[in-house]
Design a protein around this motif. Structure first.
Motif, PDB file in Angstrom:
ATOM      1  N   GLY A  55       8.298 -10.497  17.546  1.00 46.22           N
ATOM      2  CA  GLY A  55       7.148 -11.133  18.180  1.00 46.22           C
ATOM      3  C   GLY A  55       6.762 -12.417  17.483  1.00 46.22           C
ATOM      4  N   TYR A  56       6.048 -13.264  18.201  1.00 50.00           N
ATOM      5  CA  TYR A  56       5.730 -14.601  17.700  1.00 50.00           C
ATOM      6  C   TYR A  56       4.815 -14.546  16.482  1.00 50.00           C
ATOM      7  CZ  TYR A  56       4.644 -19.595  17.840  1.00 50.00           C
ATOM      8  OH  TYR A  56       4.505 -20.916  17.516  1.00 50.00           O
ATOM      9  N   GLU A  57       3.793 -13.670  16.505  1.00 51.09           N
ATOM     10  CA  GLU A  57       2.824 -13.623  15.406  1.00 51.09           C
ATOM     11  C   GLU A  57       3.485 -13.196  14.107  1.00 51.09           C
ATOM     12  OE1 GLU A  57      -0.181 -14.745  15.531  1.00 51.09           O
ATOM     13  OE2 GLU A  57      -0.102 -15.182  17.673  1.00 51.09           O
ATOM     14  N   THR A  58       4.257 -12.133  14.164  1.00 52.89           N
ATOM     15  CA  THR A  58       4.939 -11.656  12.964  1.00 52.89           C
ATOM     16  C   THR A  58       5.938 -12.701  12.463  1.00 52.89           C
ATOM     17  OG1 THR A  58       4.722  -9.356  13.669  1.00 52.89           O
ATOM     18  CG2 THR A  58       6.411  -9.837  12.016  1.00 52.89           C
ATOM     19  N   SER A  59       6.648 -13.316  13.387  1.00 52.43           N
ATOM     20  CA  SER A  59       7.620 -14.340  13.006  1.00 52.43           C
ATOM     21  C   SER A  59       6.936 -15.536  12.354  1.00 52.43           C
ATOM     22  CB  SER A  59       8.414 -14.794  14.233  1.00 52.43           C
ATOM     23  OG  SER A  59       9.165 -13.725  14.769  1.00 52.43           O
ATOM     24  N   THR A  60       5.746 -15.889  12.863  1.00 55.01           N
ATOM     25  CA  THR A  60       4.998 -16.997  12.273  1.00 55.01           C
ATOM     26  C   THR A  60       4.556 -16.647  10.862  1.00 55.01           C
ATOM     27  OG1 THR A  60       4.222 -17.708  14.454  1.00 55.01           O
ATOM     28  CG2 THR A  60       2.981 -18.491  12.545  1.00 55.01           C
ATOM     29  N   MET A  61       4.102 -15.418  10.692  1.00 56.20           N
ATOM     30  CA  MET A  61       3.691 -14.952   9.363  1.00 56.20           C
ATOM     31  C   MET A  61       4.843 -15.031   8.371  1.00 56.20           C
ATOM     32  SD  MET A  61       4.156 -12.052   7.278  1.00 56.20           S
ATOM     33  CE  MET A  61       4.452 -10.674   8.380  1.00 56.20           C
ATOM     34  N   LYS A  88       5.553 -18.683   7.437  1.00 58.71           N
ATOM     35  CA  LYS A  88       4.554 -19.220   6.529  1.00 58.71           C
ATOM     36  C   LYS A  88       4.756 -18.690   5.114  1.00 58.71           C
ATOM     37  CE  LYS A  88      -0.451 -19.804   6.055  1.00 58.71           C
ATOM     38  NZ  LYS A  88      -1.768 -19.502   6.673  1.00 58.71           N
ATOM     39  N   ASN A 116      12.496 -13.716  16.618  1.00 57.14           N
ATOM     40  CA  ASN A 116      11.292 -13.775  17.445  1.00 57.14           C
ATOM     41  C   ASN A 116      11.303 -12.761  18.588  1.00 57.14           C
ATOM     42  OD1 ASN A 116       8.777 -14.832  18.248  1.00 57.14           O
ATOM     43  ND2 ASN A 116       9.764 -16.278  19.639  1.00 57.14           N
TER      44      ASN A 116
END
Length: 477
Positions: A426-432, A435, A422
């Motif tokens: 970054g949070y967005e890429t890590s969330t992607m 998922k 993370n």
């Protein structure tokens, strides 16, 4: 002589009390009032003799009282010396089998106090050349119980006994802490997945997990010691309700001096004897400390059962030493029986704490008559906790082994691994990534390389175990 198996001669001596006359077997050192207690109270079936520290403490109190009464001129030297010698013989364990009344009793501990008075009186009589029961020379009430009441002698003795028992409990706790700490060192390089809410969280080492157990329990040693110091305050000289009726005004201070010498403990006379006679707050505080320890032990045992679950269909991160076949119908099954029994001990201690709480609340006016059940619960909790911790250490913790590859594979297959990335992605890429990993069944490691988010060298460096299990500096772009 064990009174449960002793071959009696059939000879008796006649003794009497307020209720009437009784024939007491000649071999018994206790007398009529102890016999009443035995007749009346078949409750827990746990006798005073089950807890030798209680007998020693009763002897301590009676010896200190005899010495104080001698100094005040209330007890002649010959009788005082005989009582003192009798108390020392009792303290040495020579008459444990004569302490026969049930731990749970009515009368606010009177049966316990009289059991001690009668045994000590009859030993003293023999030391002076008299027969058991010749109480005109040394009487259980007039001499052994002089300047006392059950209401000051009983709680004072119980406090002394509890201090010593808790000190032994602390020793068992210390050894268990050391065992967990040793496993923390042994498992220091075993990378595994930490969990919150039973879900994958972030990596840690198995050593960190076990060191945390050691730290968790080590806190309780300080808590136990802090609480049992409340027992140093006593009410000797309070007699019936704290007013000191039938006691010399100088008796409490002299008794305190002798109790300090005999026990080696910093016993101190309470500043308000009436309050000290009716208050059971120290027992409540110590019961609470035992409950807190029990809760922590139970939680740790829950963890051990989870971490060892399986072996094929559970977490299987650690192996508990196999102690017995686990089933009468399922071949090959081995259960975590040691953590299970510690869980059950914890439940009993928690229940005992509720009993202590209710009994303390039930005290009325100048005396809490429920002290026997309070004392029984405290000693039972201490005994069971000490035994449980020794068993957990000897038969479980010291023999635990780690399934190192299972632990490591879980880390690299876990979605939680993305948390370590993370700060870099970054949070967005890590969330992607998380998922996609959930939907595709692929690992985070493979997806990072597939999407060319990092080089293999960069990724391997970030995911090195030593970089994931402690704080580190980050360079922001």
């Amino acid at each position: 002589m064990d009174i449960t198996t002793a071959q009696l001669s059939g000879k008796t001596r006649e003794e009497h009390d307020l209720i009437g006359y009784m024939q007491v077997p000649e071999e018994y050192y206790f007398g009529v009032q102890t016999m009443r207690g035995m007749e009346n109270f078949h409750i827990s079936r746990v006798r005073l003799s089950f807890f030798p520290e209680i007998i020693k403490a009763l002897a301590d109190v009676k010896e200190a009282a005899a010495l104080a009464n001698r100094d005040l001129g209330l007890l002649d030297k010959k009788t005082a010396d005989a009582i003192v010698e009798a108390c020392r013989m009792v303290r040495d364990g020579k008459f444990d089998d004569q302490f026969v009344v049930d731990m749970v009793q009515g009368g606010a501990g009177t049966s316990t106090n009289m059991n001690a008075n009668e045994v000590i009186a009859n030993i003293a009589l023999e030391l002076m050349g008299h027969k058991k029961g010749e109480y005109k020379y040394c009487h259980p009430n007039n001499h052994v119980n002089l300047s006392q009441s059950t209401n000051d002698a009983y709680p004072t003795a119980m406090k002394i006994a509890l201090i010593r028992s808790i000190a032994k409990l602390e020793d068992s706790l210390k050894q268990l802490v050391e065992a967990f700490r040793a496993k923390g060192v042994e498992f220091a390089d075993v990378i595994k997945m930490g969990r919150t809410q039973l879900q994958d969280a972030v990596p840690m080492t198995l050593g960190q997990e076990f060191e945390a157990y050691a730290a968790n329990l080590s806190e309780e040693m300080e808590r136990l010691e802090q609480n049992y110091k409340l027992f140093y305050e006593m009410n000797m000289g309070a007699t019936a309700i704290g007013t000191g009726i039938n006691a010399d005004p100088d008796y409490p201070a002299i008794c305190e001096k002798y109790l300090r010498e005999i026990t080696g403990l910093p016993m101190v006379v309470a500043s308000n004897m009436i309050e000290a006679t009716n208050d059971t707050g120290a027992f409540v505080m110590n019961s609470s400390a035992l409950k807190r320890l029990a809760v922590k032990l139970s939680k740790i045992c829950n963890d051990l059962r989870l971490l060892s679950s399986g072996p094929r269909c559970g977490l299987n991160e650690i192996n508990l030493p196999p102690r017995q076949p686990g089933s009468s119908i399922m071949p090959g099954k081995v259960n975590p029986v040691i953590p299970e029994v510690v869980n059950q001990v914890a439940f009993r201690v928690i229940g005992n704490d509720l009993t202590v709480t209710m009994a303390a609340e039930a005290g009325q006016l100048e005396l809490n008559v429920m002290e026997p059940i309070i004392i029984h619960c405290l000693f039972e909790s201490i005994e069971m906790l000490a035994n449980a911790m020794n068993t957990l250490r000897e038969k479980c913790v010291t023999g635990i082994t780690a399934n190192k590859e299972v632990c490591r594979n879980m880390v690299y297959n876990s979605i939680g691994l993305v948390t370590a990335l993370n700060p870099y992605l970054g949070y967005e890429t890590s969330t992607m990534l998380a998922k996609e990993a959930l939907n595709s069944g692929k690992g985070i490691y493979d997806l990072v390389l597939e999407h060319k988010l990092m080089s293999k060298e960069e990724l391997d460096n970030i995911l090195r175990p030593e970089n994931m299990v402690k704080p580190r500096k980050f360079l922001r772009k």
